[in-house]
Structures are given as C-alpha cells and as structure tokens.
Design a protein around this motif. Sequence first.
Motif, PDB file in Angstrom:
ATOM      1  N   MET A 163     -39.607  98.248 -25.504  1.00 57.64           N
ATOM      2  CA  MET A 163     -39.368  99.107 -26.648  1.00 57.64           C
ATOM      3  C   MET A 163     -39.224  98.293 -27.931  1.00 57.64           C
ATOM      4  O   MET A 163     -39.745  98.677 -28.993  1.00 57.64           O
ATOM      5  CB  MET A 163     -38.123  99.959 -26.413  1.00 57.64           C
ATOM      6  N   ALA A 164     -38.536  97.154 -27.861  1.00 57.16           N
ATOM      7  CA  ALA A 164     -38.370  96.314 -29.052  1.00 57.16           C
ATOM      8  C   ALA A 164     -39.728  95.854 -29.574  1.00 57.16           C
ATOM      9  O   ALA A 164     -39.990  95.865 -30.788  1.00 57.16           O
ATOM     10  CB  ALA A 164     -37.477  95.119 -28.727  1.00 57.16           C
ATOM     11  N   ARG A 165     -40.608  95.457 -28.663  1.00 62.84           N
ATOM     12  CA  ARG A 165     -41.942  95.029 -29.098  1.00 62.84           C
ATOM     13  C   ARG A 165     -42.761  96.204 -29.612  1.00 62.84           C
ATOM     14  O   ARG A 165     -43.514  96.069 -30.589  1.00 62.84           O
ATOM     15  CB  ARG A 165     -42.656  94.332 -27.948  1.00 62.84           C
ATOM     16  N   TYR A 166     -42.631  97.339 -28.975  1.00 59.91           N
ATOM     17  CA  TYR A 166     -43.346  98.518 -29.460  1.00 59.91           C
ATOM     18  C   TYR A 166     -42.963  98.820 -30.902  1.00 59.91           C
ATOM     19  O   TYR A 166     -43.841  99.057 -31.753  1.00 59.91           O
ATOM     20  CB  TYR A 166     -43.052  99.720 -28.571  1.00 59.91           C
ATOM     21  N   LEU A 167     -41.683  98.825 -31.213  1.00 54.88           N
ATOM     22  CA  LEU A 167     -41.229  99.152 -32.558  1.00 54.88           C
ATOM     23  C   LEU A 167     -41.715  98.112 -33.569  1.00 54.88           C
ATOM     24  O   LEU A 167     -42.142  98.464 -34.680  1.00 54.88           O
ATOM     25  CB  LEU A 167     -39.704  99.256 -32.591  1.00 54.88           C
ATOM     26  N   ALA A 168     -41.647  96.833 -33.198  1.00 62.77           N
ATOM     27  CA  ALA A 168     -42.094  95.778 -34.109  1.00 62.77           C
ATOM     28  C   ALA A 168     -43.604  95.843 -34.322  1.00 62.77           C
ATOM     29  O   ALA A 168     -44.099  95.739 -35.452  1.00 62.77           O
ATOM     30  CB  ALA A 168     -41.692  94.411 -33.557  1.00 62.77           C
ATOM     31  N   TRP A 169     -44.356  96.041 -33.243  1.00 65.28           N
ATOM     32  CA  TRP A 169     -45.811  96.079 -33.351  1.00 65.28           C
ATOM     33  C   TRP A 169     -46.281  97.331 -34.084  1.00 65.28           C
ATOM     34  O   TRP A 169     -47.295  97.310 -34.787  1.00 65.28           O
ATOM     35  CB  TRP A 169     -46.440  95.999 -31.968  1.00 65.28           C
ATOM     36  N   ARG A 170     -45.547  98.428 -33.904  1.00 67.33           N
ATOM     37  CA  ARG A 170     -45.904  99.651 -34.624  1.00 67.33           C
ATOM     38  C   ARG A 170     -45.835  99.435 -36.127  1.00 67.33           C
ATOM     39  O   ARG A 170     -46.699  99.906 -36.879  1.00 67.33           O
ATOM     40  CB  ARG A 170     -44.974 100.789 -34.203  1.00 67.33           C
ATOM     41  N   THR A 171     -44.814  98.698 -36.566  1.00 70.13           N
ATOM     42  CA  THR A 171     -44.676  98.395 -37.992  1.00 70.13           C
ATOM     43  C   THR A 171     -45.826  97.523 -38.483  1.00 70.13           C
ATOM     44  O   THR A 171     -46.385  97.750 -39.569  1.00 70.13           O
ATOM     45  CB  THR A 171     -43.335  97.707 -38.251  1.00 70.13           C
ATOM     46  N   GLN A 172     -46.204  96.516 -37.696  1.00 74.90           N
ATOM     47  CA  GLN A 172     -47.304  95.642 -38.075  1.00 74.90           C
ATOM     48  C   GLN A 172     -48.620  96.411 -38.165  1.00 74.90           C
ATOM     49  O   GLN A 172     -49.393  96.247 -39.124  1.00 74.90           O
ATOM     50  CB  GLN A 172     -47.449  94.508 -37.058  1.00 74.90           C
ATOM     51  N   LEU A 173     -48.881  97.239 -37.176  1.00 77.74           N
ATOM     52  CA  LEU A 173     -50.146  97.964 -37.140  1.00 77.74           C
ATOM     53  C   LEU A 173     -50.234  99.045 -38.211  1.00 77.74           C
ATOM     54  O   LEU A 173     -51.326  99.432 -38.626  1.00 77.74           O
ATOM     55  CB  LEU A 173     -50.355  98.571 -35.754  1.00 77.74           C
ATOM     56  N   ASP A 174     -49.091  99.514 -38.659  1.00 79.75           N
ATOM     57  CA  ASP A 174     -49.076 100.523 -39.716  1.00 79.75           C
ATOM     58  C   ASP A 174     -49.690  99.972 -41.003  1.00 79.75           C
ATOM     59  O   ASP A 174     -50.225 100.733 -41.808  1.00 79.75           O
ATOM     60  CB  ASP A 174     -47.648 101.002 -39.955  1.00 79.75           C
ATOM     61  N   THR A 175     -49.625  98.660 -41.198  1.00 80.00           N
ATOM     62  CA  THR A 175     -50.204  98.050 -42.409  1.00 80.00           C
ATOM     63  C   THR A 175     -51.725  98.156 -42.424  1.00 80.00           C
ATOM     64  O   THR A 175     -52.332  98.017 -43.493  1.00 80.00           O
ATOM     65  CB  THR A 175     -49.785  96.574 -42.519  1.00 80.00           C
ATOM     66  N   VAL A 176     -52.351  98.385 -41.271  1.00 81.66           N
ATOM     67  CA  VAL A 176     -53.807  98.562 -41.215  1.00 81.66           C
ATOM     68  C   VAL A 176     -54.150  99.975 -40.723  1.00 81.66           C
ATOM     69  O   VAL A 176     -55.233 100.217 -40.177  1.00 81.66           O
ATOM     70  CB  VAL A 176     -54.462  97.491 -40.315  1.00 81.66           C
ATOM     71  N   SER A 177     -53.189 100.893 -40.937  1.00 84.29           N
ATOM     72  CA  SER A 177     -53.393 102.324 -40.626  1.00 84.29           C
ATOM     73  C   SER A 177     -53.746 102.559 -39.164  1.00 84.29           C
ATOM     74  O   SER A 177     -54.611 103.384 -38.836  1.00 84.29           O
ATOM     75  CB  SER A 177     -54.480 102.921 -41.541  1.00 84.29           C
ATOM     76  N   GLN A 178     -53.106 101.818 -38.291  1.00 82.92           N
ATOM     77  CA  GLN A 178     -53.288 101.999 -36.856  1.00 82.92           C
ATOM     78  C   GLN A 178     -51.942 102.350 -36.227  1.00 82.92           C
ATOM     79  O   GLN A 178     -50.888 102.008 -36.752  1.00 82.92           O
ATOM     80  CB  GLN A 178     -53.828 100.718 -36.204  1.00 82.92           C
ATOM     81  N   ASP A 179     -52.011 103.038 -35.105  1.00 79.90           N
ATOM     82  CA  ASP A 179     -50.797 103.383 -34.369  1.00 79.90           C
ATOM     83  C   ASP A 179     -51.040 103.123 -32.887  1.00 79.90           C
ATOM     84  O   ASP A 179     -52.181 103.107 -32.419  1.00 79.90           O
ATOM     85  CB  ASP A 179     -50.421 104.846 -34.601  1.00 79.90           C
ATOM     86  N   ILE A 180     -49.945 102.946 -32.153  1.00 81.36           N
ATOM     87  CA  ILE A 180     -50.035 102.650 -30.725  1.00 81.36           C
ATOM     88  C   ILE A 180     -49.996 103.957 -29.944  1.00 81.36           C
ATOM     89  O   ILE A 180     -49.050 104.738 -30.071  1.00 81.36           O
ATOM     90  CB  ILE A 180     -48.886 101.730 -30.278  1.00 81.36           C
TER      91      ILE A 180
END
Length: 266
Positions: A163-180
């Motif tokens: 879950m911690a990685r999901y939340l961190a990666w979701r923030t990173q991917l949001d910068t390129v308009s992507q979601d998990i």
Amino acid sequence: MSTASGPAELPAPEHPSRLGARVRAVFGVLILLALAGAGWQLLRWEPTLLPIRFIQVEGEVHHHSSQQLQERLTARLRGGILTTDLRQLQIAAEELPWVGHATLRRVWPDTLRVAVEEYRPVARWNFDGLVTAEGVVFRPQGQTISPNLPLLEGDDRRAPEIMARYLAWRTQLDTVSQDIERLTVDARGDWRLKLSSGVELRLGTMQVEERLARYVASALELAAAGRPLLIDLRYSNGFSVKWAPNTETGVRAHPDRVAAHASRRG
C-alpha cells in the motif's frame, strides 16, 4: 472429717454495652444478607425490569452495515441497561470485518449507543478483500466490492508495504496523467503494474523505484510514439517496449525496442 463449703459463685451479669454490640452485629449480618438477597434478585430481574430496547449506531455507516451491527449486538445482549457487559459487546462489534473501532455507552433508561469507525478502503485486495491506506486488509462478508477501486495483489503480510508503494507510485504517475489499475507482487518479489492507459510495466525484483522513475521520465515520449502494451524495465539503464497495432502512426504490430542496450536484471 467433714469440711464446710461456701455458697457457689454465680457468673457475673454481662455488661449491657457488650450485649448491645452483639445485637448490633446480628442485625448487621441480617442486613447484609438482606442486601445480598435483594441484589441477587435485582440481577435476576434487572433484564426484565430495565431492558435495552434500542441500539443506536452513530458514525458514517451504510444502512446494510448498521443493520448488521444492530443484529449482531442484539444477539449478544446479556443483561439489562445496568448489567450488560459493554466490553464484550465492543469485542463483538469489532469482530465485524468492516469495523475499525467501536465505542459503546449506556443512555438511560433503555438505549445502547454505539459509535463506529469503519475501515476506509483505498483498493481491492486479492479479489476477495479490501485494504486501507494503512495497509489493513479486511474481507467484508455479504457485501459487493466495488470494481471501480484499483486492485492490489500480494501476500497479506506485505499489505502495508504494498500500500505504501501504491500511494507513492500513484503520486508519481499522476504527473504524467496515469493511474494504477492493478499492482501485483508475486512470491518472488516481482513487481508489475497495469496502468489506466492499458500499458503493463514490468519492474522486476530490484531497484523498482528507479525503474518506475525511468518510465515516468519517458512516458510522454512513449505516448507520442504510439500505444505501448508492455514495457519491460528490468534492465540496468533501459527498457524494452511491445507496441499495440497502430496503423495511423505507422508503428509495426509487435516490434520490440530497447531504449538503452543493457543486460536485463531481475
């Protein structure tokens, strides 16, 4: 030879103060016995004389969940408003998979008030459960799990880390308009992502943070080139791409491209 004997001595009369003390002690014992008997009778008849007639559920709880909680507590009631064991009822409430914490209190004369904090699911977990932002996994029974939530897959013991990685990666991917849409880690520790664009990322078992950052840095360029289906980032400093058929851009049906030639690692 005869001997003369004097008159027999009589016992001295008991002092009045001692007699009064004994009488008071007897009365005290009788009063205690009467109180004990009355108490026993009260315990026996209290559920009938002072029953719990209402169970009120407080908090942001769905109707189905509220009804389920009321039915569970009603089945566990033992005693009336004065004698029911609130601790045991709290345990019973928190055994429900969707209840994070419950607080109970008596409201005179016939009401039990229950304040409930539900778990707040962030994602689905392994198809049959849900997981909170803190990595708490719970499996609601008899309730439909929304398919709109992202899916996380892994060992329950690793839920906080995933879950911690999901939340961190979701923030990173949001910068390129992507979601998990889907995040998976298998027993080997191999990480995979399925994004909202349809592309799958293979991150492997090592340096997964650096590999995801490599994708984020190239995401816009990749999107401009075509529609990738699979990006394998398990290289020391590059990645390979499998493209979807796209006749408009002229990209071939299934070519593999390596952005930076290097040996693939785990």
